[in-house]
Design a protein around this motif. Structure first.
Motif: not given
Length: 156
Positions: A38-39, A42-43, A51, A54, A58
């Motif tokens: 997922t990270l 999303l980046e 953002y 994200f 996190y």
């Protein structure tokens, strides 16, 4: 009485200033995936909604490591939803004394992470969590050829 160990944690972002439809477009891509995958997604997404989502993912992982002492490799997004928030209404002055309404929409985003190592009741495979929305059917369409009087040929 046996106390069940908590396997899910969540992070809630309220009053995020964007349309709920634009946030849902990103949320639909990450629902059911692992935390690390997922990270990365999303980046690399070109959307503005990436953002804040994200940051929420996190934050939910930080909640999981603090409350359950779980490893990030075992986390899976089990539930992700976007709800509409309040709408701020302003009036902008226009020509001849008229006014024009400006609506600023907000949304509430909820991310729920599940630790699959603590879940003893069912073993979840990561590749089975993300189900495809559509399937390619490999059925060939059959057409009758008019020239050969009833001959059958397949077209893919």
């Amino acid at each position: 009485m046996l106390k069940k160990k908590k396997t899910e944690v969540y992070a809630l972002g309220q009053h995020i200033s964007m349309s709920a439809d634009k946030a849902r477009r990103v949320i639909d891509q990450i629902r059911g995936r692992s935390y690390e995958e997922t990270l990365m997604i999303l980046e690399l997404m070109p959307y503005r909604a990436g953002y804040p989502i994200f940051k929420l993912v996190y934050s939910a992982a930080a909640n999981a490591s603090y409350t359950m002492a779980s490893n990030e490799a075992n986390l899976v997004i089990s539930k992700a939803e976007v709800n509409e928030g309040t709408t701020v209404k302003k009036f902008k002055p226009r020509a001849r004394g008229r006014s024009y309404a400006i609506k600023r929409t907000t949304c509430h985003i909820t991310i729920v992470l599940k630790d699959i190592s603590l879940d003893d009741s069912e073993s979840i495979e990561l590749n089975l969590l993300k189900k495809p929305r559509w399937k390619k059917n490999s059925t060939a369409m059959a057409y009758y050829d008019r020239d050969n009087r009833g001959g059958l040929w397949d077209k893919k």
